[in-house]
Design an enzyme around this catalytic site. Structure first.
Site, PDB file in Angstrom:
ATOM      1  N   HIS A   1       0.703  -1.147  -0.134  1.00 25.91           N
ATOM      2  CA  HIS A   1      -0.037  -0.165   0.026  1.00 25.91           C
ATOM      3  C   HIS A   1       0.919   1.311  -0.208  1.00 25.91           C
ATOM      4  O   HIS A   1       1.887   1.229   0.301  1.00 25.91           O
ATOM      5  CB  HIS A   1      -1.006   0.229   0.617  1.00 25.91           C
ATOM      6  CG  HIS A   1      -1.895  -0.746   1.615  1.00 25.91           C
ATOM      7  ND1 HIS A   1      -2.130  -1.582   2.548  1.00 25.91           N
ATOM      8  CD2 HIS A   1      -2.805  -1.391   0.551  1.00 25.91           C
ATOM      9  CE1 HIS A   1      -3.674  -2.570   2.136  1.00 25.91           C
ATOM     10  NE2 HIS A   1      -3.710  -2.421   1.253  1.00 25.91           N
TER      11      HIS A   1
ATOM     12  N   CYS B   1      -2.524   0.553   9.810  1.00 24.08           N
ATOM     13  CA  CYS B   1      -3.484  -0.570   9.275  1.00 24.08           C
ATOM     14  C   CYS B   1      -4.760  -0.695  10.266  1.00 24.08           C
ATOM     15  O   CYS B   1      -5.668  -0.802   9.808  1.00 24.08           O
ATOM     16  CB  CYS B   1      -3.012  -2.035   8.727  1.00 24.08           C
ATOM     17  SG  CYS B   1      -1.079  -1.054   7.512  1.00 24.08           S
TER      18      CYS B   1
HETATM   19  C1  CIR Z   1      -3.852  -7.922   3.658  1.00 20.02           C
HETATM   20  O1  CIR Z   1      -2.775  -8.170   2.766  1.00 20.02           O
HETATM   21  O2  CIR Z   1      -5.156  -6.790   3.102  1.00 20.02           O
HETATM   22  C2  CIR Z   1      -3.952  -7.549   5.491  1.00 20.02           C
HETATM   23  N1  CIR Z   1      -2.657  -8.763   5.712  1.00 20.02           N
HETATM   24  C3  CIR Z   1      -2.698  -6.373   5.537  1.00 20.02           C
HETATM   25  C4  CIR Z   1      -3.388  -4.968   5.069  1.00 20.02           C
HETATM   26  C5  CIR Z   1      -2.702  -3.999   5.682  1.00 20.02           C
HETATM   27  N2  CIR Z   1      -3.861  -2.482   6.112  1.00 20.02           N
HETATM   28  C6  CIR Z   1      -2.044  -1.332   5.823  1.00 20.02           C
HETATM   29  O3  CIR Z   1      -1.377  -1.999   4.410  1.00 20.02           O
HETATM   30  N3  CIR Z   1      -3.072  -0.407   5.310  1.00 20.02           N
END
Ligand code: CIR
Length: 253
Positions: free
Chosen positions: A161, A248
Site C-alpha cells: 500500500h 492499518c
Molecule cells: C492484507 O493483506 O490485506 C492484510 N493482511 C494487511 C493489510 C494492511 N493494511 C494496510 O497496510 N493498510
C-alpha cells in the site's frame, strides 16, 4: 487534529490472514496484548477510541484502515482489492453511520484499500497498487471533488500500500522509505528518510503532534525525535507478520 478512532480487535482467525511476509504465523494471544497497547497509545494521543468486537469471519478485519476512508467532510466505504476482504465493508459501514451522515462508496469494477490513500490537508494521494485500481481511484477523486477535496494518483512498484512506505506527519513533512524517497509527486515536502533496514517504520502515524511508531526501529525513532516529534513506540510484531502496521490498525478522524 483528530479526536476519535475506530479499531477492531484481532480475531483468532487472523492466523489465516493474507500475507507476503515470511515471518511465521501470528501469535493470537500476543496480538491481543499488542492491540491493547496500541489502543492505549491512541488514547495517550487524546483520541476517544471505539473498539469493535473481533470478527472471526474475516481474518484481516483488524486492519480497519483499508475498508473506509474518513475525511473531514464525508466517509467513503471502499471496495477492498482482495476477495477475502470485500465482506468487511458491511460491518464497518454500520459503525460509520453512527459518526457520519455523508457516506459514499467505491463500486466494482473499482477497487480500493484505503491503506493506499494518504491525506495531506484537503488533498488525498492515492496509490495505484495490487489492491487499488485506476477505476477505484477515479471514483474516489470524483467523490472528493464533490466535497471540495482533491485527489491524485501515484504508481506503486514495491509495496503493498502507499502508506506501507510513506506517512504524512503534518508540517509539510513526510516519513518516506524506498521508492517514495525520490517520487516526483513528493518533491515539495520535507522528508524524513527511514533507512531501508527499518523500512517497516515508514508505516507510522501522526496524531495530534505525536507519532506512533512500531517498536524496534531505533534509527527512525531518533530521526523523528530530532525533527521535534514526540514518539510513542508500540510493538506490533504479530501484525507485521500479516503485512499490517501501525496505520492499518485504526481509522482516525
Ligand atoms: C492484507 O493483506 O490485506 C492484510 N493482511 C494487511 C493489510 C494492511 N493494511 C494496510 O497496510 N493498510
Amino acid at each position: 487534529m483528530f479526536s476519535k478512532a475506530i479499531v477492531r480487535k484481532p480475531s483468532k482467525s487472523m492466523v489465516k490472514g493474507l500475507t507476503s511476509a515470511s515471518l511465521g504465523k501470528p501469535d493470537y494471544a500476543r496480538a491481543l496484548i499488542q492491540h491493547a497497547e496500541y489502543v492505549k497509545a491512541l488514547v495517550q494521543c487524546g483520541l476517544e477510541v471505539k473498539t469493535l468486537a473481533a470478527d472471526e469471519q474475516f481474518p484481516d478485519s483488524t486492519f480497519v484502515e483499508d475498508v473506509a476512508l474518513l475525511t473531514p467532510d464525508c466517509a467513503i466505504i471502499t471496495n477492498p482489492g482482495a476477495e477475502s476482504r470485500k465482506g468487511e465493508t458491511l460491518a464497518i459501514q454500520k459503525v460509520i453511520q453512527t459518526f457520519y451522515t455523508d457516506i459514499e462508496k467505491i463500486e466494482a469494477p473499482g477497487t480500493m484499500d484505503a491503506g493506499d490513500v494518504m491525506m495531506v490537508g484537503r488533498h488525498f494521494y492515492i496509490g495505484l497498487s495490487g489492491r487499488t485500481n485506476q477505476k477505484g481511484a477515479r471514483q474516489l477523486i470524483a467523490i472528493l471533488e464533490k466535497y471540495e477535496l482533491s485527489g491524485s494518483t501515484i504508481e506503486l512498484n514495491n509495496v503493498l500500500h502507499l502508506k506501507t512506505g510513506a506517512a504524512y506527519l503534518e508540517n509539510n513533512t513526510l516519513a518516506v522509505c524506498g521508492e517514495f524517497v525520490s517520487k516526483q509527486e513528493f518533491e515539495g515536502f520535507t522528508k524524513i528518510v527511514i533507512p531501508g533496514s527499518e523500512s517497516y517504520a515508514a508505516n507510522c502515524v501522526w496524531i495530534n503532534d505525536r507519532v506512533i511508531l512500531p517498536a524496534g526501529h531505533p534509527q527512525s525513532c531518533e530521526l523523528l525525535k530530532q525533527a521535534g516529534y514526540e514518539v510513542i513506540e508500540v510493538d506490533v510484531s504479530e501484525f507485521e507478520k500479516l503485512d499490517g502496521g501501525i496505520s492499518c490498525l485504526s481509522l482516525r478522524f
